[in-house]
Scaffold this motif. Structure first.
Motif, PDB file in Angstrom:
ATOM      1  N   ALA A 279       3.646   8.337  -5.627  1.00  0.00           N
ATOM      2  CA  ALA A 279       2.958   8.435  -4.338  1.00  0.00           C
ATOM      3  C   ALA A 279       1.562   7.812  -4.409  1.00  0.00           C
ATOM      4  CB  ALA A 279       2.866   9.894  -3.909  1.00  0.00           C
ATOM      5  N   TYR A 280       0.911   7.909  -5.589  1.00  0.00           N
ATOM      6  CA  TYR A 280      -0.435   7.335  -5.715  1.00  0.00           C
ATOM      7  C   TYR A 280      -0.405   5.826  -5.516  1.00  0.00           C
ATOM      8  CZ  TYR A 280      -2.820  11.554  -7.116  1.00  0.00           C
ATOM      9  OH  TYR A 280      -3.371  12.790  -7.104  1.00  0.00           O
TER      10      TYR A 280
ATOM     11  N   GLN B 190       1.962   4.149  -3.980  1.00  0.00           N
ATOM     12  CA  GLN B 190       2.365   3.850  -2.605  1.00  0.00           C
ATOM     13  C   GLN B 190       1.181   4.022  -1.665  1.00  0.00           C
ATOM     14  OE1 GLN B 190       5.655   6.541  -2.209  1.00  0.00           O
ATOM     15  NE2 GLN B 190       7.056   5.206  -3.283  1.00  0.00           N
ATOM     16  N   ALA B 191       0.428   5.101  -1.875  1.00  0.00           N
ATOM     17  CA  ALA B 191      -0.737   5.338  -1.020  1.00  0.00           C
ATOM     18  C   ALA B 191      -1.739   4.198  -1.181  1.00  0.00           C
ATOM     19  CB  ALA B 191      -1.389   6.663  -1.375  1.00  0.00           C
ATOM     20  N   ALA B 192      -1.943   3.753  -2.419  1.00  0.00           N
ATOM     21  CA  ALA B 192      -2.899   2.666  -2.657  1.00  0.00           C
ATOM     22  C   ALA B 192      -2.433   1.400  -1.967  1.00  0.00           C
ATOM     23  CB  ALA B 192      -3.052   2.433  -4.150  1.00  0.00           C
ATOM     24  N   GLN B 193      -1.123   1.163  -1.995  1.00  0.00           N
ATOM     25  CA  GLN B 193      -0.565  -0.008  -1.316  1.00  0.00           C
ATOM     26  C   GLN B 193      -0.849   0.074   0.178  1.00  0.00           C
ATOM     27  OE1 GLN B 193       3.650  -0.306  -1.799  1.00  0.00           O
ATOM     28  NE2 GLN B 193       3.507  -2.442  -2.359  1.00  0.00           N
ATOM     29  N   ILE B 194      -0.598   1.258   0.740  1.00  0.00           N
ATOM     30  CA  ILE B 194      -0.804   1.450   2.172  1.00  0.00           C
ATOM     31  C   ILE B 194      -2.296   1.343   2.506  1.00  0.00           C
ATOM     32  CG2 ILE B 194      -0.780   3.264   3.922  1.00  0.00           C
ATOM     33  CD1 ILE B 194       2.090   3.876   2.702  1.00  0.00           C
ATOM     34  N   ASP B 195      -3.146   1.828   1.598  1.00  0.00           N
ATOM     35  CA  ASP B 195      -4.591   1.729   1.827  1.00  0.00           C
ATOM     36  C   ASP B 195      -5.119   0.324   1.562  1.00  0.00           C
ATOM     37  OD1 ASP B 195      -4.672   4.356   2.530  1.00  0.00           O
ATOM     38  OD2 ASP B 195      -5.311   5.096   0.590  1.00  0.00           O
ATOM     39  N   GLY B 196      -4.237  -0.565   1.158  1.00  0.00           N
ATOM     40  CA  GLY B 196      -4.646  -1.956   0.959  1.00  0.00           C
ATOM     41  C   GLY B 196      -5.487  -2.187  -0.281  1.00  0.00           C
ATOM     42  N   ALA B 197      -5.295  -1.348  -1.315  1.00  0.00           N
ATOM     43  CA  ALA B 197      -6.126  -1.467  -2.509  1.00  0.00           C
ATOM     44  C   ALA B 197      -5.727  -2.691  -3.340  1.00  0.00           C
ATOM     45  CB  ALA B 197      -5.991  -0.209  -3.355  1.00  0.00           C
TER      46      ALA B 197
END
Lengths: 300, 361
Positions: free
Chosen positions: A186-187, A189-196
Motif C-alpha cells: 500500500a505504501y 501504491q500510495a506513493a504512486q498515486i501521490d505522484g512521488a
C-alpha cells in the motif's frame, strides 16, 4: 497462602553459576589481577597499582603511544568501512529482485562471503593481492600500477578495506533487504498515486522503514570491525611497519609477543570497556526507538 | 472531477483466457456521474476491491475500457490517471510532519507553494488536523493517521475521483461514526466524485447516494439506499442489506396471489403466470411481517425465539420448512408458541431465479 520454602532450587542454579564463574567471572578477575601487576616471567609478580592504566592514556609512553595510535587506526578503519558498506548495502538491497526464482539465487550469492571463515578470507586476499602470483596484484602491476601491500601503507589499507567490504557488505544488504520486504505494498501504491518520484519513494518510505535494521547493521559492523584481528593479521601482519596494526593485533603482540601480561591485561580491560560503552549507547538508542514505536501502538 | 464510464469492464487474475466463471470481476457497464458519492458494497471476495484497483490503475483490466469524461484512460498508469486513493491501513510518510504529509501529493506535482499552503490549511481545517500540522506524523494515533491519509486523498482539487478502500477498518467504532459523517460533509463541501469500498452496509448506506451492491464478481443492484431497502433487485441484496435480512421463501405465485404452504397471501401487483421452470420465491423484509394472535385468515407459524434489539423485537418463526423473521408489535405478548403472520402486501416482492419480477400494478 503459605509459601513453601524449598532451598533445593539453589542446586538447579548451581550448574549455570559454575559455568558462568569459570567462563566469565574467574578469567575476568584474573585479568583485573594481572592489570595491577608487572611480571618478569617465572611467575614473579610485582604490584603496580594503576600504573599501566596511567601509561595507557599517556601518549608519551611507549604503551600509551602504541595503544592510542592503534585505537585511532581502528576507529578510522571502522568509519571507512561503515561509510562504504552501509550505502553500498542499501544500493544492493534496493536493486535486488522482489519475487521469482532470482530472489533465492541472489540471497545465496550474497550469503556466500558470510560463510567463509575469517582466516580463509584473509588467505584468499593475501594470495589474491600478491604482485608475483596473485591475480589482483599481478594484473594491477602489469597495468603499470605499482601495487604492493607488503611495502606500501596505502596499498595495505586499501587491501584490508576492500577485503572487509567484500566480506561484509552482504550482511548489510541482507538486513536492508529484510527491511524493504516488510514494507506493505500500500505504501508504494500510495506513493504512486501521490505522484512521488523514485528518490521521494526512497527518502520518504524506504529509508525511514529501514532505519531499525540499519541501526542493527551499523552496530554489528562497528563491533566486528572494531574487534577485527584475523583478516589483517593474515594479510599484512599489521604492517608495513605498524600501519595496519589495530588494537587487537597490538594486544596480542604485547601479551604473547612480549609477554607483558600486566600491560596487556590493562589494555584489554580498557578495550573491553570501550566496547561495552558503545554497545550501551546503541542499546539505548535502539530501545528508545522501540519504546517510541510501542508508545505509538499503545496510543493507537 | 469527472464522469466515469465503465465499458464492458472485466478482470481475471488468471488472464483473459480464464473460464468466464472464474473472473474476479464479470463484465460490467456502468456510468458514474461527476460529483457523486458511490459505495461498492459486498462481502469479502465479491470483486469490489478489484473494481477499485482497476479504476485507480493498480490493476490493468483483462477486458473492457474505463473512460474519464469520455477519454479512454485504460492504458494509463496510476500517476497519469489523476485519481486519489485512501487505503485500508493508514499510509504515513514517517519522516514528515502532518503538514508535509498533506502537502506531498501537491508538492510532487509542482503546485506553487502559496497554493499548497492554502489547500493544506483548508483540508486540515476540515479534518480537524490543524493543531497537529507541525507535529511528526509517526507519533499520532491510528485514527489520526488515517485522517492524514484521507487528507492526502482529498488535498488535490483537480482529481477525477477519490477512491476509498475500506478506510475505516482500523478506526474505533465511536470515531468511525464521526469520520463517516465527516466524509459525507467533505463530499458536499469539495464536490469530488467519491467511490467508497466497504463490506459494512451501515457505512455504505450512510455515506453514499448510490450504492453498488456486488456479489460473486457481478453488480447485482445499483441504486439509492432507500431503494435497496424497499425494492431489492436480487435476493442477495435482500438478505445482505438489512439486519436481519429479508425473508426469502419459496412460494407459488399466480396473478395477485402467492401461496405458501397452501396459505394464500394477497399481492399488490399482478404477476400473471410465471414460467414454471423458474425457482419462484417471495421476499419480504421482517419489518413488514407482524406477529399476531393466531386467527383463521392468517398464516400460522411456530415461534422459535424472540430477539429483543432494544427499539424493536423480532420473532424467529417457522412455517413448515421455511424460517421467517417477523416483527413483534410493541405491547404484544405471545400466549404460546403459535402465532399468525400479518403481511404488508405492498412490501411483498416476487423473485424468479433470484431476480426481482416486476408485476403490473
Amino acid at each position: 497462602m503459605d509459601k513453601t520454602v524449598n532451598q533445593k532450587a539453589w542446586f538447579l542454579v548451581l550448574p549455570v553459576f559454575l559455568v558462568v564463574a569459570f567462563s566469565a567471572i574467574l578469567p575476568l578477575m584474573t585479568v583485573v589481577n594481572y592489570s595491577m601487576q608487572d611480571t618478569f616471567g617465572n611467575n614473579q609478580f610485582f604490584w603496580n597499582g594503576v600504573g599501566w592504566f596511567k601509561e595507557l592514556l599517556d601518549p608519551s609512553t611507549d604503551l600509551g603511544g602504541r595503544f592510542l595510535a592503534s585505537l585511532g587506526r581502528n576507529l578510522f578503519f571502522s568509519a571507512v568501512i561503515l561509510a562504504i558498506e552501509v550505502p553500498l548495502g542499501i544500493v544492493v538491497a534496493l536493486s535486488m529482485p522482489r519475487e521469482g526464482w532470482s530472489v533465492a539465487a541472489c540471497l545465496v550469492i550474497l550469503a556466500l562471503p558470510l560463510l567463509i571463515p575469517w582466516n580463509v578470507v584473509g588467505t584468499i586476499w593475501q594470495i589474491f593481492g600478491r604482485p608475483d602470483i596473485g591475480l589482483l596484484g599481478y594484473t594491477l602491476n602489469s597495468l603499470g600500477i605499482n601495487y604492493n601491500y607488503v611495502s606500501n601503507d596505502f596499498d595495505a589499507w586499501a587491501t584490508v578495506i576492500v577485503m572487509d567490504v567484500w566480506h561484509w557488505t552482504s550482511l548489510v544488504a541482507l538486513l536492508c533487504y529484510a527491511g524493504l520486504k516488510s514494507i506493505p505494498d500500500a505504501y508504494y501504491q500510495a506513493a504512486q498515486i501521490d505522484g512521488a518520484s523514485r528518490w521521494a519513494v526512497f527518502t520518504a518510505i524506504q529509508l525511514p522503514k529501514m532505519n531499525r535494521v540499519l541501526l542493527i547493521a551499523v552496530l554489528l559492523r562497528f563491533m566486528d570491525s572494531f574487534m577485527i584481528y584475523t583478516e589483517p593479521f593474515v594479510v599484512t601482519g599489521g604492517g608495513p611497519g605498524n600501519s595496519t596494526t589495530f588494537v587487537s593485533i597490538e594486544l596480542v603482540k604485547i601479551a604473547l609477543g612480549q609477554f607483558d601480561l600486566g600491560k596487556a591485561a590493562a589494555l584489554s580491560l580498557v578495550y573491553n570497556l570501550i566496547i561495552l560503552i558503545v554497545c550501551w549507547i546503541f542499546y539505548t538508542v535502539m530501545t528508545n526507538a522501540g519504546a517510541d514505536r510501542a508508545a505509538k501502538q499503545g496510543a493507537a | 472531477m469527472a464522469r466515469i464510464d465503465l465499458v464492458d469492464l472485466a478482470h481475471s487474475y488468471g488472464g483473459n483466457d480464464a473460464a468466464p466463471e472464474s473472473f474476479a470481476l464479470k463484465p460490467i457497464s456502468m456510468i458514474w456521474r461527476q460529483g457523486g458519492a458511490y459505495a461498492l458494497l459486498g462481502p469479502s471476495g465479491c470483486g469490489k476491491t478489484t473494481l477499485l484497483n482497476l479504476i485507480s490503475g493498480i490493476v490493468t483490466p483483462s477486458r473492457g475500457k474505463i473512460l474519464f469524461d469520455g477519454a479512454d484512460i485504460t492504458p494509463l498508469s496510476t500517476q497519469k490517471r489523476n485519481i486519489a486513493q485512501v487505503f485500508q491501513f493508514p499510509v504515513i510518510y514517517d519522516t514528515m510532519t502532518v503538514g508535509q504529509n498533506l502537502a506531498f501529493p501537491l508538492k510532487n506535482r509542482g503546485v506553487p507553494k502559496a497554493n499548497i499552503d492554502a489547500r493544506v490549511k483548508e483540508i486540515a481545517d476540515l479534518l480537524d488536523l490543524t493543531p497537529y500540522l507541525k507535529r511528526k506524523a509517526t507519533r499520532l494515533t491510528a485514527d489520526a493517521k488515517q485522517k492524514i491519509s484521507l487528507g492526502r486523498g482529498l488535498v488535490r482539487s483537480d482529481v477525477a475521483a477519490v477512491l476509498f478502500d475500506e478506510p475505516l477498518t482500523v478506526i474505533d467504532p465511536e470515531l468511525k461514526w464521526q469520520l463517516r459523517s465527516k466524509l459525507k460533509a467533505l463530499h458536499r463541501e469539495l464536490d469530488l466524485t467519491m467511490i467508497y469500498v466497504t463490506h459494512d452496509q451501515t457505512e455504505a448506506l450512510t455515506f453514499a447516494d448510490t450504492v453498488v451492491v456486488m456479489h460473486d464478481g457481478r453488480v447485482v443492484q445499483s441504486s439509492t439506499p432507500a431503494e435497496l431497502f424497499d425494492k431489492p433487485a436480487h435476493t442477495f441484496v435482500g438478505y445482505f442489506i438489512g439486519s436481519p435480512g429479508m425473508n426469502i421463501v419459496p412460494a407459488e405465485v399466480s396473478g395477485r396471489e402467492a401461496r405458501i404452504d397452501g396459505h394464500v397471501i394477497g399481492l399488490h401487483r399482478n404477476y400473471g403466470v410465471l414460467p414454471s421452470s423458474a425457482r419462484i420465491e417471495i421476499g419480504v423484509r421482517p419489518e413488514f411481517v407482524d406477529v399476531a394472535a393466531p386467527a383463521s385468515g392468517l398464516l400460522s407459524a411456530t415461534i422459535e425465539r424472540i430477539d429483543d434489539l432494544g427499539r424493536i423485537r423480532f420473532a424467529r418463526v417457522r412455517v413448515g420448512d421455511a424460517k421467517f423473521n417477523a416483527r413483534v408489535p410493541p405491547g404484544f405478548s405471545i400466549p404460546d408458541n403459535t402465532a399468525g403472520l400479518v403481511f404488508d402486501p405492498g412490501h411483498v416482492h416476487v423473485y424468479a431465479d433470484s431476480i426481482l419480477v416486476e408485476g403490473i400494478a
